[in-house]
Every structure is written in structure tokens, then in C-alpha cells.
Design an enzyme around this catalytic site. Sequence first.
Site, PDB file in Angstrom:
ATOM      1  N   ASP A   1       0.851  -1.187   0.000  1.00 33.30           N
ATOM      2  CA  ASP A   1       0.000   0.000   0.000  1.00 33.30           C
ATOM      3  C   ASP A   1       0.891   1.242   0.000  1.00 33.30           C
ATOM      4  OD1 ASP A   1      -2.437  -1.339   0.097  1.00 33.30           O
ATOM      5  OD2 ASP A   1      -2.339  -1.550   2.258  1.00 33.30           O
TER       6      ASP A   1
ATOM      7  N   ASP B   1      -4.937  -3.786   4.909  1.00 34.11           N
ATOM      8  CA  ASP B   1      -5.453  -3.402   6.226  1.00 34.11           C
ATOM      9  C   ASP B   1      -6.959  -3.572   6.365  1.00 34.11           C
ATOM     10  OD1 ASP B   1      -6.255  -1.395   4.545  1.00 34.11           O
ATOM     11  OD2 ASP B   1      -5.114   0.204   5.525  1.00 34.11           O
TER      12      ASP B   1
END
Length: 593
Positions: A13, A318
Amino acid sequence: METLGSTTVICSDKTGTLTENQMTVQEILAGPDRFVLTGGGYAPSGEILTPGGTVLQNLPVALAECLRCGLLCNDSLLVEKEGRWIVEGDPTEGALLAAAAKGGLSGQEESKRRPRLDTIPFESQHQYMATLHSDLGKPPVVYVKGSVESILARCSGALSSEGALEELDPGKIHEAVEEMAAKGLRVLAFSRMELPEGKQRISHEDVAEGMTFLGLQGMIDPPRVEAVEAVKNCHSAGIRVKMITGDHAVTASAIARQIGLAHGEKALTGRELAEMTDSELLETVEEVSVYARVAPEQKLRLVEALQTRGQIVAMTGDGVNDAPALKRADIGVAMGITGTEVAKEAADMVLTDDNFASIEAAVEEGRGTFDNLTKFIVWTLPTNIGEGLVILAAVFLGIVLPILAVQILWINMTTAVLLGLMLVFEPKEPGIMDRPPRVPTEPILTRMLARRILLVSGLMLLGAFGLFKWELTAGAGTAEARTVAVNVIVMVELFYLFNCRSLTKSVFEVGFFSNPWVFVGSAVMVGLQLLFTYAPVMNIAFQSKPIGIESWLRILAAAITVMLIVGIEKKITSRGMDRRKTSGSAGISTAML
């Protein structure tokens, strides 16, 4: 840990992992005008400057509404702790709160005047958040913030600086977005719409069309300094790093260039990804470094494509929707700070600081652990093979056994703990991240290591059996000869231990004194062998007998000889590997020409 050390691709990410996750709004487009904000971090101190550089005294209507939208369509709080402003909630929303405060808007006053009635929370598939508010004496109003694409698709007009409704110009807005994104700014769009009196609840259908565009806010999330170095180390280690983000493609590419991920190539967007067939994706998945506007479910497709190409993939995530990709990846890495419990349970490891540099450090640690495991195996196998060969040689020759079962038990118990275990504490070798990842299909014991194991086993046989016969020929008793044979095996293991501190380099290249535990274990081992040889109780228990200094000199000569032969073998093998690498590089250069 073995898989982590052989990782070939890391899909990471952007926000919070490769960047600091410390958002600050720097530019705003509201109406036809652009504004610059001063100040950094989440501190609500700073000013809004006009295009001419002067401090703005009175907010134009469009700017005030744009800031108000970011303030009210928000679930986070700014809190001052120990003189430092921090955000409780999402960092992006924290930046919007700070920007509104710089414009003189108070969250408490605005919430009191326009209390929230309902909310549509942010979801990755919709890419926006909406809140419904009552407004004293006016119809209820819904504020929406989200990606530029999702907001523009719902707008039919725009708010002018004076507050009048005017025609929406998507081309001009996209042009402004491109300019902001090229600076590495993350751009959010804002809109509003009045709803009929008495409206208490909102749905996606309520905000599907007819909204009024308010403006853009561009915020900077600077790259982590340590991430730049970590990405560089990964590239040196032959590991490809790919950024997967929900941000605008131009923003993602700008950040990627800053951290050394991309060098001018175009980012692949989620929309383009959705239009690709599986075969088309297989052709491009390894070449693209930046994926933008990617939905969580598309991460799974990227992982599967990379694995089909034979890559060992580490994937970060996440959210709840990231769980399938984390589960499918060879190494799933969940965020410890921002990660959901579902993501953490699906992952193989949890990143407690959400920092990409920690992934690189974990890969390095994985390589070091695998190296030390291999070193222990390469060290311990010759002992067992050598002991077996000594027994077999005696059986085939029809002579008395050079070592007894109880003596073999003594050797295995003491050397495994005092010598072999010390390799666990061996520090990572210099340049461990300068070599390519281990091929997953490659066995732990390569042909080179298997050859070395057989070499040491043979030398151990010659040393132990040869000196056993030497002692008998010189008139020593069987017990003394067996004591010599046992000490030969132990001393060969001790000196060979220093060879095994590196599988390819000299012990002096990795640092002779870099592992003090090797010397501690060796010293204790020597002490125990002296007790084994000279202590009466040990002589009775293990059927050993004291030996003379001449026998010790022959034992040490045999052990040192083995150490030197293995050192020469490593040098020859290393030179051969270097020549093959050089010829391979030359072949590649020729092909390129």
C-alpha cells in the site's frame, strides 16, 4: 521465515506504509480560483493565501462550502497532546479538519448549527462518504467527499465564488487534478445537495445525481525517508516492489518516482485492470510498478497473476476486503496500527509500525535465518556421516571399532549444543541483500553444499580412522586409540565450525570475532574434551584414557588440515561462481547490443 527470505515481489500500500501518513492540505480549488495553505501537520495554525500570495481575509462562498464539507463529512477529531496535535481517526480527515480551522471554521459551532442526521460510510467500491445535516430554517443538506471520478459522476453543476450555480466544466477540473497530482498531492473532491424537507435518512440513490460540485483539496503525504532506502535495498536484493493504491494515477506515479519505484512508466488503473483479460494481465503484471485506483478485490487478481508467473509474493493490506489477497499471497502482511482484525487474522505477519522499511528488514532477517539454518545442516551432517563411515570401515575391514556407541552419544550431545547451536547467533553476512532471492524450488542442500558435506565426511573418516590405526601401530591400547579417534572427530567439527560461519566466504571476510558465542562454545567444548580424556570418572563412564602431547599434535594437525582444505574448496568454488556470473553478464550485454 523461509518463504519471507525468498520473496521476489512485494506489493505494498502507499498511504502510511510507503508514506508518513501525515496529511496536510496544501492546495484548494474552489470556484475558478486556487488557494494555497500554509502550515504543516495537523496543527490548526496557518493561513490561506490567494493566487496572488496575499492572506485571504474573507472566504469566498465556494471556498467556505468546500472547507465546510470537509469539516462536516468527517468522523475524525484533532486533539492536542503534550503540545502536539494528533488525529484520532483517519489521517486524511485530520488534514481536512486542520484546513477548515485555517479558514476560521469551528467544528463545534458548525456541528451545532448543522447537526448530522445520517451517514453513508466510505466504501472502496463507491469511493465516497456522505453525511446528511439539518440546517436551521433551510432544507436538509447532504455533503459528499470522495474520489474525483466518483464525485464528478454525481454532479450536474458547480458553485461559483459568489455562491451561484454555474455550469460544470469536467475538463477544467480534471486539468487541475492532473496538475495537483503531478506534485504528489492526494486529491479529494467535494459536493453538496439540498434534499426535500423532512428527509431523515439517505441512501446511495439519493446522491446518485444532481449534486453541486464545491471544489478540490490537494494534500501532501510525504514519502517515508526510510522507505526510500528500503526500496533501494529491495531492488539490490532482486526484489521487485509494486505500489498498489486507491489514489489518482498521477499522484501515485509522482510518489513512486520520489521513492525510486517508477521511472516514467505509466501507472495501471483499476479500470484498466478490470478491462484486461487474464492473459493480458499475465503479460504486463511484472512490468508495471504502480497500480492506482485499485479496489481491494483486484489485489487478489494481481497476487494470482504474479504467482502464475512464478513469483513469491508478499502483499500488504489493512481492510476487511483485503483478507482474500492476504490469504492467497505467499506472505500476507497486515497493518498493525490501521489494520482490521479480519486482515490481521488472514495475514501471516503483522506490521506493528505500518512501515515498509520493516518489511524490508523482515526479508533481510528471513534470509539471515535461512542462511543460519543451512549452515547448521551443512555443519552437522558430516559428523553423522563421518561417524557412520568410521564404523562401516571397521566392520568391512574386520577390526575393532574405533569408537563406541556411548562415545558417539557423547559426541552428538555435546557438539550439537556447544558448537552447532552457536551458528544460530551468527550475524547476517555483509551483502546479504545484494544477492537475488533464493529460487523456491532449489533444495536446501545444493550440489555445491552436498559435495562439501561428502568432502568433510571423507576427511573425517581418514583422520579418525587413520589416527586410530596409527595409535594401535605405535603400541597404544585400544582405549587410548579410541580416545584419539573421538578427539579427532570433535576437533574436526570445531575447526570446521569456523568454515561454516559462511558458506561461500572466508571467516575473515565476515568478521572473525563477529560471533563471540562461537568462541564461548568452542572453549567449553575443549574443556569438556579435556575432562573426557583425563578425568577418571569420565574414563570409567566413556571408556576413554589419557593420551600424550604427541597425540594431541596429530589431532590438531588433522583438524587444521580439514579446515584449510575446506577453505581452499570454498575459494575455488567462489571463483567458479564469479566466472559464471561474469560470463552471464557478458552474454546479456551482448544480447542487448
